[in-house]
Structure formats: C-alpha cells, structure tokens
Design a protein around this motif. Structure first.
Motif, PDB file in Angstrom:
ATOM      1  N   GLY A  60     -26.089  43.505  25.191  1.00 31.96           N
ATOM      2  CA  GLY A  60     -24.769  43.294  25.792  1.00 31.96           C
ATOM      3  C   GLY A  60     -24.341  44.368  26.773  1.00 31.96           C
ATOM      4  O   GLY A  60     -23.159  44.742  26.820  1.00 31.96           O
ATOM      5  N   ALA A  61     -25.262  44.869  27.583  1.00 30.83           N
ATOM      6  CA  ALA A  61     -24.972  45.946  28.542  1.00 30.83           C
ATOM      7  C   ALA A  61     -23.688  45.694  29.336  1.00 30.83           C
ATOM      8  O   ALA A  61     -23.472  44.608  29.858  1.00 30.83           O
ATOM      9  CB  ALA A  61     -26.142  46.103  29.516  1.00 30.83           C
ATOM     10  N   LYS A  62     -22.859  46.729  29.412  1.00 30.79           N
ATOM     11  CA  LYS A  62     -21.657  46.651  30.251  1.00 30.79           C
ATOM     12  C   LYS A  62     -21.852  47.439  31.540  1.00 30.79           C
ATOM     13  O   LYS A  62     -21.050  47.318  32.465  1.00 30.79           O
ATOM     14  CB  LYS A  62     -20.457  47.216  29.489  1.00 30.79           C
ATOM     15  CG  LYS A  62     -20.070  46.397  28.272  1.00 30.79           C
ATOM     16  CD  LYS A  62     -18.646  46.738  27.817  1.00 30.79           C
ATOM     17  CE  LYS A  62     -18.209  45.902  26.622  1.00 30.79           C
ATOM     18  NZ  LYS A  62     -18.973  46.263  25.394  1.00 30.79           N
ATOM     19  N   SER A  63     -22.886  48.283  31.576  1.00 32.61           N
ATOM     20  CA  SER A  63     -23.133  49.113  32.750  1.00 32.61           C
ATOM     21  C   SER A  63     -24.038  48.369  33.716  1.00 32.61           C
ATOM     22  O   SER A  63     -24.715  47.422  33.343  1.00 32.61           O
ATOM     23  CB  SER A  63     -23.845  50.403  32.349  1.00 32.61           C
ATOM     24  OG  SER A  63     -23.350  50.892  31.125  1.00 32.61           O
ATOM     25  N   ARG A  64     -24.055  48.856  34.950  1.00 37.28           N
ATOM     26  CA  ARG A  64     -25.047  48.365  35.900  1.00 37.28           C
ATOM     27  C   ARG A  64     -26.345  49.133  35.670  1.00 37.28           C
ATOM     28  O   ARG A  64     -26.314  50.333  35.400  1.00 37.28           O
ATOM     29  CB  ARG A  64     -24.519  48.525  37.318  1.00 37.28           C
ATOM     30  CG  ARG A  64     -23.371  47.520  37.555  1.00 37.28           C
ATOM     31  CD  ARG A  64     -22.624  47.729  38.823  1.00 37.28           C
ATOM     32  NE  ARG A  64     -22.187  49.099  38.963  1.00 37.28           N
ATOM     33  CZ  ARG A  64     -22.288  49.790  40.090  1.00 37.28           C
ATOM     34  NH1 ARG A  64     -22.811  49.231  41.155  1.00 37.28           N
ATOM     35  NH2 ARG A  64     -21.837  51.023  40.157  1.00 37.28           N
ATOM     36  N   LEU A  65     -27.461  48.420  35.774  1.00 37.84           N
ATOM     37  CA  LEU A  65     -28.749  48.987  35.389  1.00 37.84           C
ATOM     38  C   LEU A  65     -29.694  49.049  36.583  1.00 37.84           C
ATOM     39  O   LEU A  65     -29.803  48.091  37.351  1.00 37.84           O
ATOM     40  CB  LEU A  65     -29.389  48.132  34.282  1.00 37.84           C
ATOM     41  CG  LEU A  65     -28.504  47.825  33.062  1.00 37.84           C
ATOM     42  CD1 LEU A  65     -29.256  46.923  32.068  1.00 37.84           C
ATOM     43  CD2 LEU A  65     -28.046  49.106  32.373  1.00 37.84           C
ATOM     44  N   GLY A  66     -30.407  50.173  36.698  1.00 36.14           N
ATOM     45  CA  GLY A  66     -31.350  50.308  37.814  1.00 36.14           C
ATOM     46  C   GLY A  66     -32.322  51.448  37.607  1.00 36.14           C
ATOM     47  O   GLY A  66     -32.453  51.988  36.497  1.00 36.14           O
TER      48      GLY A  66
END
Ligand code: PNW
Length: 445
Positions: A216-222
């Motif tokens: 359930g990631a709420k952050s932007r991922l990269g």
C-alpha cells in the motif's frame, strides 16, 4: 532568442532541493546499536581513502539533527534528499531490527514535515551492512530478498511521511567502482562479480517496488542513476562507435532493463562469460513502472576508440577539483536522449548536481565560491533547456547540502553549498547557498 529570467523558466510545481547521504554526513558509526557497514570496514584498509579518514564522525549530523534541519529550512528548499543507513535499522542486514535506528530517521522526517519540507529517502546509498557482505553481499542472490525486507520495514514505519522512496543510488558506482575497479567498498576487482552485483541491484529494485506497492505504498517510488552524455573525441567513425558503446555500457545497461526489460545486446555480447546469471522472470521483475527517475549528473565523457584519456583540461573548459570537466550542455543532451529513448519516461528529478572546487576564498567569514554558483546556475539553465524541449522535468537537487566525506577522496573534496570546518564542525553557508536561496525565493515570487 531572449529568455525570461532563469527562475521564470520553471513551473510552480517544480521541486528544489538539497541532497546528502547517511555515511557521508552522519558519523555516530557505533551508536544506538548501529552495525558495521562495508564503508566502515573499507575505510580501515590502508590506502583506501586519500586522507586516511573514515566516517566515524563525518559531519556529526547524527548529533546535530535539529540544527541541520534549521539550516536546510533556511535555504528555502522544498525538498531534502537523504539516505537511510541500513546497518542502523538492521545491524547485520538480516535477523534482528534495531528500533533506535528508525527512531533517528523518524525524528528527521518529522522535523522536515514540521518545516514544510518534503522527505526524499534513499534506501541504499552504498552502506551495506558488513554482515551481508560476509555472506557474499550484492553478489549473493539472497541479498536481494534481504533488501526487500528492509524496504518493507522502512515503509511500514515511515512510508506515510515520505514523499519519495529511492531504492538505490547509482548502481553503476556500486557495481563498477565497488566490484570491478575496487576503489570503492567492498574493494572487489572482478568484472564477472560486478555484472552479477548490478543485476541483483536492479532485481532488488524491481522486487522492492512490487512489495512496497503490495503493502500500500503512499510514496512515489523510483531509482537514481548516475549518467553522463558520451561524445566522440573526433568525427572519425571509430570514435563515434566507441562513444556509442560507452553510452551502452554506462547508461543503457541500467536504463534499458528498467524501461524496456532487457539488457542491451551489444554489451551482453561484449561481456561473454562475464554476463550476469539472469533467472526466468527477472527482467520482468526489474521493469516495474516507476513514479520518477532520479538522474545524477556531474560531467560528460569524451570517448575515443584508442581508449586514450582525453584530458579534460585540453579542451579549455573549467575543471572541478575532482578533475571533472564543467559541461552543462551535456545535461540537456542527456535528458533529451532519455526522453527520446524511453517513451513514457516518468517525471525526472536531477537528484544530484554540483561541484568540488579548490581554494575557495573566505571573505568576511563567507566562502566566496563564485565557481560553484556559476556551475549551479549553468546546470539549472541546462535543465530549463530540456524542459522547453518537452522533457518531463520535475525537480533539481544540489549535491550537496554541506561539505562531507567524499568516499575514497576523504574530506579533501568539498561539494557543499555550506562549508564545514572539520575542527569545530561549524557550518557556514557559502555564497552559493545565498545564491540558491535567493534564486528559489525569486522563483516562488
Ligand atoms: C556520487 N564517478 O558519486 C554520489 O552519489 C555521491 O555520494 C558523491 O558524493 C557524489 O557523486 C560526488 O562524487 C559518484 O567516478 C562517485 O564517475 C564517482 C563517480 C560518479 C558519482
């Protein structure tokens, strides 16, 4: 063509930041249950670090967190890019978690939030727990799964307050400098190991993105890649071919798997028996959609077929204290190339850009680093040029907030826009910090 003032060339939702990494600034190497990292170990190898220094104290950021947060806020930035030291969070990289490790980063993240600054966290800025190196480190496929566990553990505690989560900083440096050339930790010299390490870094990135999203990631991922633009030394066909190959090794080897799910054929062919072991499904796991790409840019590479080093100074351009040529146009070229090669490129952040310079004059207690200010201004203009040509640029972060431990160069190379006196650990903003603050202020209007 006349341009609007530089600050007017960026949209209101652009993000301005400063960057650091854990090992380079924190110190407190053995405090509150922190485990040993491969850089703690590497620094003790005679001759590994130019000034025989280490990260035991560094900038003592661990003990100066609140003052440093005020310093960041005083620059007026929107965002702070930092990294989390895995051995603080999980001393051996497997087994027990150390809650005190994440207590520190929770204070950091909450302190940023109180000051209205977005938190951009990197999970791996090179300080792998030595306990995992003892089991084979990034060459061992099990480390991939240990990294995914660590990523999930960090997100569970801090994810609701992190704007961005970067899996890895610069896989090229970890693979090539750490495992092929051996001048960075863990000091291994094997191309075969380096390519496998690289594959495992990329795989752990992809599997971590899948796991964080499933949670359930709420952050932007990269991810963050260090890239340069490769140019042929002459217009001779051999040099053009050599530059193309250097670009394939340094850029496409990393970006093609992420955006196209495949390693470039010509590099695979060149590697022969040193090619990585790739298991079925790996490439698909690596090519997860990303919310952003981070690009670290410092200089270009000029390439010739005879492998002869083109001394940067020969071309009459300014050279930084790292020996890196100042070539802002290369940043525009690189960004256009990424935009062309990878349709659907996600928003791009310049996650590092900056310069070490020598002999910075001190006038009235201020380091007068006009060379650094010019470097930043010209590279920001290069980002604006890419924006005008349609590249989805989202932000720019200066490397670095403050002078710090510059890896194998020790404390001799200073990248900060804030000066650090290593005798007293006093921080003093340089003229470039004043310029950056005024620039951001003007942009905000
Ligand atoms: C980056 N090279 O490292 C890192 O992300 C930072 O931690 C570091 O302080 C900064 O750049 C300045 O060096 C690099 O040899 C180290 O090409 C070496 C190279 C590139 C990036």
């Amino acid at each position: 063509m006349s341009q609007a003032p530089l600050h007017r060339q960026f949209p209101p939702d652009f993000v301005w930041g400063v960057a650091t990494s854990s090992f380079q600034i924190e110190g407190a190497a053995r405090e509150d249950g922190k485990g040993e990292s491969i850089w703690d170990r590497f620094c003790r190898q005679p001759g590994a670090i130019a000034d025989a220094s280490n990260g035991d104290v560094a900038c003592d950021h661990y003990h100066r967190l609140d003052a440093d947060l005020d310093l960041i806020a005083s620059l007026g930035v929107d965002c702070y890019r930092f990294s989390i030291a895995w051995p603080r969070v999980q001393p051996l990289g497997h087994g027990d978690w150390n809650p005190k490790g994440l207590d520190f980063y929770e204070r950091l993240v909450d302190g940023l939030q109180r000051r209205g600054i977005r938190a951009f966290a990197t999970l791996n800025h090179w300080d792998l727990p030595q306990g995992l190196q003892d089991r084979g480190g990034w060459n061992d496929r099990d480390t991939v799964h240990r990294f995914v566990d660590y990523a999930r553990h960090v997100q569970a505690r801090l994810g609701d307050r992190l704007d961005g989560i970067t899996t890895h900083n610069e896989p090229w440096v970890v693979a090539v400098l750490g495992h092929e050339q051996g001048n960075f930790a863990p000091g291994i010299k094997s191309r075969k190991i380096a390519t496998q390490v690289c594959h495992h870094l990329l795989l752990s990135h992809g599997l971590a993105l899948q796991a964080l999203r499933a949670d359930g990631a709420k952050s932007r991922l990269g991810i963050v890649l260090n890239l340069s633009s490769c140019m042929p030394a002459t217009a001779m066909p051999e040099d053009i071919a050599a530059a193309r190959m250097a670009d394939a090794r340094g850029r496409r080897w990393y970006a093609d798997p992420l955006f196209k799910g495949a390693y470039p054929d010509e590099v695979m062919a060149e590697l022969g028996a040193d090619a990585p072991v790739v298991e079925p499904g790996d490439m698909r796991s690596i090519a997860q959609p990303m919310d952003y790409l981070g690009v670290n840019y410092y200089t270009r590479s000029v390439v010739s077929a005879d492998g002869q080093e083109w001394k940067a100074g020969d071309r009459g351009l300014p050279i930084t204290d790292m020996g890196w040529e100042v070539y802002p146009e290369g940043l525009t070229d690189l960004l256009l190339l990424l935009h062309r090669d990878y349709p659907g490129l996600p928003p791009v952040y310049i996650t590092e850009n900056g310069a070490a310079f020598k002999d910075e004059a001190v006038v009235d207690g201020r380091v007068q680093d006009a060379d650094r200010t010019a470097y930043l201004r010209d590279h920001i203009a290069a980002v604006a040029a890419a924006l005008r040509q349609g590249v989805p640029m989202a932000g720019y972060m200066v490397w670095s907030l403050m002078d710090n431990f510059e890896w194998a160069s020790g404390y001799e190379k200073r990248f900060g826009i804030v000066h650090v006196d290593y005798a007293t650990l006093a921080r003093t903003p340089k003229a470039s910090a004043d310029w950056y603050r005024d620039f951001i202020r003007a942009w905000r209007g």
